[in-house]
Write a protein that holds these residues in place. Structure first.
Motif, PDB file in Angstrom:
ATOM      1  N   ILE A 114       0.837  -1.206   0.000  1.00 54.77           N
ATOM      2  CA  ILE A 114       0.000   0.000   0.000  1.00 54.77           C
ATOM      3  C   ILE A 114       0.867   1.251   0.000  1.00 54.77           C
ATOM      4  O   ILE A 114       0.580   2.216  -0.714  1.00 54.77           O
ATOM      5  CB  ILE A 114      -0.971  -0.009   1.197  1.00 54.77           C
ATOM      6  CG1 ILE A 114      -2.010  -1.114   0.987  1.00 54.77           C
ATOM      7  CG2 ILE A 114      -1.657   1.345   1.362  1.00 54.77           C
ATOM      8  CD1 ILE A 114      -2.899  -1.370   2.169  1.00 54.77           C
ATOM      9  N   ALA A 115       1.937   1.254   0.783  1.00 57.71           N
ATOM     10  CA  ALA A 115       2.816   2.429   0.878  1.00 57.71           C
ATOM     11  C   ALA A 115       3.494   2.753  -0.452  1.00 57.71           C
ATOM     12  O   ALA A 115       3.717   3.926  -0.771  1.00 57.71           O
ATOM     13  CB  ALA A 115       3.859   2.216   1.971  1.00 57.71           C
ATOM     14  N   LEU A 116       3.814   1.738  -1.242  1.00 54.25           N
ATOM     15  CA  LEU A 116       4.479   1.963  -2.536  1.00 54.25           C
ATOM     16  C   LEU A 116       3.536   2.472  -3.621  1.00 54.25           C
ATOM     17  O   LEU A 116       3.957   3.171  -4.530  1.00 54.25           O
ATOM     18  CB  LEU A 116       5.131   0.666  -3.033  1.00 54.25           C
ATOM     19  CG  LEU A 116       6.443   0.270  -2.409  1.00 54.25           C
ATOM     20  CD1 LEU A 116       6.878  -1.101  -2.947  1.00 54.25           C
ATOM     21  CD2 LEU A 116       7.521   1.307  -2.673  1.00 54.25           C
ATOM     22  N   CYS A 117       2.267   2.114  -3.524  1.00 52.70           N
ATOM     23  CA  CYS A 117       1.296   2.440  -4.578  1.00 52.70           C
ATOM     24  C   CYS A 117       0.755   3.855  -4.426  1.00 52.70           C
ATOM     25  O   CYS A 117       0.622   4.357  -3.315  1.00 52.70           O
ATOM     26  CB  CYS A 117       0.103   1.478  -4.500  1.00 52.70           C
ATOM     27  SG  CYS A 117       0.471  -0.227  -4.903  1.00 52.70           S
ATOM     28  N   PRO A 118       0.383   4.499  -5.564  1.00 54.66           N
ATOM     29  CA  PRO A 118      -0.376   5.741  -5.462  1.00 54.66           C
ATOM     30  C   PRO A 118      -1.677   5.448  -4.697  1.00 54.66           C
ATOM     31  O   PRO A 118      -2.185   4.321  -4.749  1.00 54.66           O
ATOM     32  CB  PRO A 118      -0.691   6.124  -6.908  1.00 54.66           C
ATOM     33  CG  PRO A 118       0.188   5.276  -7.756  1.00 54.66           C
ATOM     34  CD  PRO A 118       0.579   4.082  -6.950  1.00 54.66           C
ATOM     35  N   GLU A 119      -2.223   6.452  -4.036  1.00 53.97           N
ATOM     36  CA  GLU A 119      -3.422   6.267  -3.211  1.00 53.97           C
ATOM     37  C   GLU A 119      -4.551   5.565  -3.970  1.00 53.97           C
ATOM     38  O   GLU A 119      -5.208   4.674  -3.434  1.00 53.97           O
ATOM     39  CB  GLU A 119      -3.918   7.623  -2.705  1.00 53.97           C
ATOM     40  CG  GLU A 119      -5.147   7.518  -1.834  1.00 53.97           C
ATOM     41  CD  GLU A 119      -5.723   8.867  -1.433  1.00 53.97           C
ATOM     42  OE1 GLU A 119      -6.301   8.935  -0.332  1.00 53.97           O
ATOM     43  OE2 GLU A 119      -5.619   9.845  -2.208  1.00 53.97           O
ATOM     44  N   ALA A 120      -4.769   5.951  -5.228  1.00 59.64           N
ATOM     45  CA  ALA A 120      -5.873   5.384  -6.017  1.00 59.64           C
ATOM     46  C   ALA A 120      -5.683   3.895  -6.307  1.00 59.64           C
ATOM     47  O   ALA A 120      -6.637   3.201  -6.635  1.00 59.64           O
ATOM     48  CB  ALA A 120      -6.029   6.149  -7.333  1.00 59.64           C
ATOM     49  N   ARG A 121      -4.460   3.393  -6.184  1.00 60.78           N
ATOM     50  CA  ARG A 121      -4.198   1.959  -6.372  1.00 60.78           C
ATOM     51  C   ARG A 121      -4.069   1.240  -5.035  1.00 60.78           C
ATOM     52  O   ARG A 121      -4.525   0.110  -4.890  1.00 60.78           O
ATOM     53  CB  ARG A 121      -2.944   1.743  -7.213  1.00 60.78           C
ATOM     54  CG  ARG A 121      -3.030   2.318  -8.621  1.00 60.78           C
ATOM     55  CD  ARG A 121      -4.219   1.740  -9.403  1.00 60.78           C
ATOM     56  NE  ARG A 121      -4.244   2.216 -10.765  1.00 60.78           N
ATOM     57  CZ  ARG A 121      -3.632   1.630 -11.782  1.00 60.78           C
ATOM     58  NH1 ARG A 121      -2.940   0.536 -11.605  1.00 60.78           N
ATOM     59  NH2 ARG A 121      -3.712   2.141 -12.988  1.00 60.78           N
ATOM     60  N   GLY A 122      -3.441   1.886  -4.068  1.00 59.08           N
ATOM     61  CA  GLY A 122      -3.294   1.274  -2.746  1.00 59.08           C
ATOM     62  C   GLY A 122      -4.628   1.013  -2.073  1.00 59.08           C
ATOM     63  O   GLY A 122      -4.805   0.011  -1.376  1.00 59.08           O
ATOM     64  N   ILE A 123      -5.590   1.910  -2.304  1.00 57.94           N
ATOM     65  CA  ILE A 123      -6.919   1.741  -1.702  1.00 57.94           C
ATOM     66  C   ILE A 123      -7.588   0.465  -2.201  1.00 57.94           C
ATOM     67  O   ILE A 123      -8.380  -0.150  -1.497  1.00 57.94           O
ATOM     68  CB  ILE A 123      -7.811   2.985  -1.958  1.00 57.94           C
ATOM     69  CG1 ILE A 123      -9.015   3.000  -1.026  1.00 57.94           C
ATOM     70  CG2 ILE A 123      -8.291   3.065  -3.395  1.00 57.94           C
ATOM     71  CD1 ILE A 123      -8.753   3.548   0.313  1.00 57.94           C
ATOM     72  N   ARG A 124      -7.225   0.013  -3.392  1.00 59.48           N
ATOM     73  CA  ARG A 124      -7.805  -1.219  -3.928  1.00 59.48           C
ATOM     74  C   ARG A 124      -7.331  -2.426  -3.114  1.00 59.48           C
ATOM     75  O   ARG A 124      -8.068  -3.390  -2.928  1.00 59.48           O
ATOM     76  CB  ARG A 124      -7.450  -1.391  -5.404  1.00 59.48           C
ATOM     77  CG  ARG A 124      -8.035  -0.286  -6.246  1.00 59.48           C
ATOM     78  CD  ARG A 124      -7.597  -0.339  -7.683  1.00 59.48           C
ATOM     79  NE  ARG A 124      -7.829   0.960  -8.299  1.00 59.48           N
ATOM     80  CZ  ARG A 124      -7.790   1.202  -9.577  1.00 59.48           C
ATOM     81  NH1 ARG A 124      -7.513   0.235 -10.432  1.00 59.48           N
ATOM     82  NH2 ARG A 124      -8.011   2.416 -10.038  1.00 59.48           N
ATOM     83  N   ILE A 125      -6.089  -2.352  -2.648  1.00 58.70           N
ATOM     84  CA  ILE A 125      -5.559  -3.416  -1.787  1.00 58.70           C
ATOM     85  C   ILE A 125      -6.275  -3.376  -0.446  1.00 58.70           C
ATOM     86  O   ILE A 125      -6.746  -4.396   0.049  1.00 58.70           O
ATOM     87  CB  ILE A 125      -4.034  -3.276  -1.614  1.00 58.70           C
ATOM     88  CG1 ILE A 125      -3.324  -3.413  -2.971  1.00 58.70           C
ATOM     89  CG2 ILE A 125      -3.511  -4.310  -0.614  1.00 58.70           C
ATOM     90  CD1 ILE A 125      -1.853  -3.035  -2.956  1.00 58.70           C
ATOM     91  N   SER A 126      -6.374  -2.180   0.156  1.00 59.02           N
ATOM     92  CA  SER A 126      -7.070  -2.029   1.442  1.00 59.02           C
ATOM     93  C   SER A 126      -8.507  -2.520   1.342  1.00 59.02           C
ATOM     94  O   SER A 126      -8.979  -3.250   2.216  1.00 59.02           O
ATOM     95  CB  SER A 126      -7.088  -0.562   1.879  1.00 59.02           C
ATOM     96  OG  SER A 126      -5.802  -0.072   2.052  1.00 59.02           O
ATOM     97  N   ASP A 127      -9.204  -2.086   0.292  1.00 57.28           N
ATOM     98  CA  ASP A 127     -10.603  -2.481   0.124  1.00 57.28           C
ATOM     99  C   ASP A 127     -10.748  -3.985  -0.051  1.00 57.28           C
ATOM    100  O   ASP A 127     -11.686  -4.593   0.472  1.00 57.28           O
ATOM    101  CB  ASP A 127     -11.215  -1.769  -1.088  1.00 57.28           C
ATOM    102  CG  ASP A 127     -11.462  -0.280  -0.854  1.00 57.28           C
ATOM    103  OD1 ASP A 127     -11.345   0.187   0.301  1.00 57.28           O
ATOM    104  OD2 ASP A 127     -11.767   0.418  -1.845  1.00 57.28           O
ATOM    105  N   ALA A 128      -9.827  -4.608  -0.776  1.00 56.57           N
ATOM    106  CA  ALA A 128      -9.909  -6.054  -1.018  1.00 56.57           C
ATOM    107  C   ALA A 128      -9.768  -6.852   0.266  1.00 56.57           C
ATOM    108  O   ALA A 128     -10.341  -7.929   0.401  1.00 56.57           O
ATOM    109  CB  ALA A 128      -8.839  -6.485  -2.015  1.00 56.57           C
ATOM    110  N   LEU A 129      -9.022  -6.304   1.222  1.00 56.40           N
ATOM    111  CA  LEU A 129      -8.788  -7.020   2.471  1.00 56.40           C
ATOM    112  C   LEU A 129      -9.715  -6.576   3.595  1.00 56.40           C
ATOM    113  O   LEU A 129      -9.683  -7.136   4.690  1.00 56.40           O
ATOM    114  CB  LEU A 129      -7.324  -6.863   2.877  1.00 56.40           C
ATOM    115  CG  LEU A 129      -6.347  -7.452   1.853  1.00 56.40           C
ATOM    116  CD1 LEU A 129      -4.914  -7.138   2.224  1.00 56.40           C
ATOM    117  CD2 LEU A 129      -6.553  -8.952   1.693  1.00 56.40           C
ATOM    118  N   ALA A 130     -10.567  -5.594   3.323  1.00 54.27           N
ATOM    119  CA  ALA A 130     -11.514  -5.092   4.324  1.00 54.27           C
ATOM    120  C   ALA A 130     -12.784  -5.932   4.317  1.00 54.27           C
ATOM    121  O   ALA A 130     -13.106  -6.590   3.331  1.00 54.27           O
ATOM    122  CB  ALA A 130     -11.859  -3.631   4.034  1.00 54.27           C
ATOM    123  N   THR A 131     -13.509  -5.885   5.422  1.00 50.62           N
ATOM    124  CA  THR A 131     -14.820  -6.521   5.437  1.00 50.62           C
ATOM    125  C   THR A 131     -15.816  -5.547   4.834  1.00 50.62           C
ATOM    126  O   THR A 131     -15.616  -4.337   4.853  1.00 50.62           O
ATOM    127  CB  THR A 131     -15.233  -6.901   6.876  1.00 50.62           C
ATOM    128  OG1 THR A 131     -15.180  -5.732   7.685  1.00 50.62           O
ATOM    129  CG2 THR A 131     -14.320  -7.955   7.453  1.00 50.62           C
TER     130      THR A 131
END
Length: 147
Positions: free
Chosen positions: A112-129
């Motif tokens: 997440i830290a390496l990705c631009p916010e618009a891409r990192g959020i996709r990782i966060s969202d995928a792992l969120a409930t």
């Protein structure tokens, strides 16, 4: 039909997570040097799931199994709508491609830290409930609703 009719492009993002250690697959793009989860534009003759499988394989060599839709993201500048899927690796050998100079498994926080916010959020969202989530962005940053 009016020639001014807006046109949208549809793409997919594969958030591939290894179940044994929770590491996430990310690539460093050849064209702009950005770190992102693998993905790309859909072909007319493929389903969303087929597209995610193909894009992950083409960019990383990893065979992925889509598990569930986790988010829908619109690049407001380019008119690109991307659907993100949580995926599980089911085979293949990690490698780079014409589209990636690096393909690597990273801990969730580092990816997440390496990705631009618009891409990192996709990782966060995928792992969120919850979800799937819907978000708009400008190519780099999330655009918050004015409601």
């Amino acid at each position: 039909m009016n020639s001014e009719t807006p046109r949208h492009s549809v793409s997919v993002t594969g958030v591939v997570v290894r179940p044994e250690d929770g590491k996430v697959l990310v690539i460093k793009r050849t064209d702009d040097g950005r770190w992102v989860p693998p993905g790309g534009v859909m072909e007319l003759d493929e389903t969303l799931e087929q597209c995610v499988i193909r894009e992950v394989r083409e960019e990383t060599g990893i065979e992925a199994k889509p598990i569930r839709l986790t988010g829908v993201y619109k690049n407001m500048k380019l008119g690109v709508v991307s659907l993100a899927f949580l995926c599980q690796p089911v085979g293949g050998e990690l490698r780079t491609s014409d589209e990636s100079t690096v393909a690597i498994w990273l801990p969730f926080d580092e990816a997440i830290a390496l990705c631009p916010e618009a891409r990192g959020i996709r990782i966060s969202d995928a792992l969120a409930t919850g979800g799937p989530f819907t978000r708009a962005h400008d190519g780099s940053a999330i655009i918050l609703n004015s409601d």
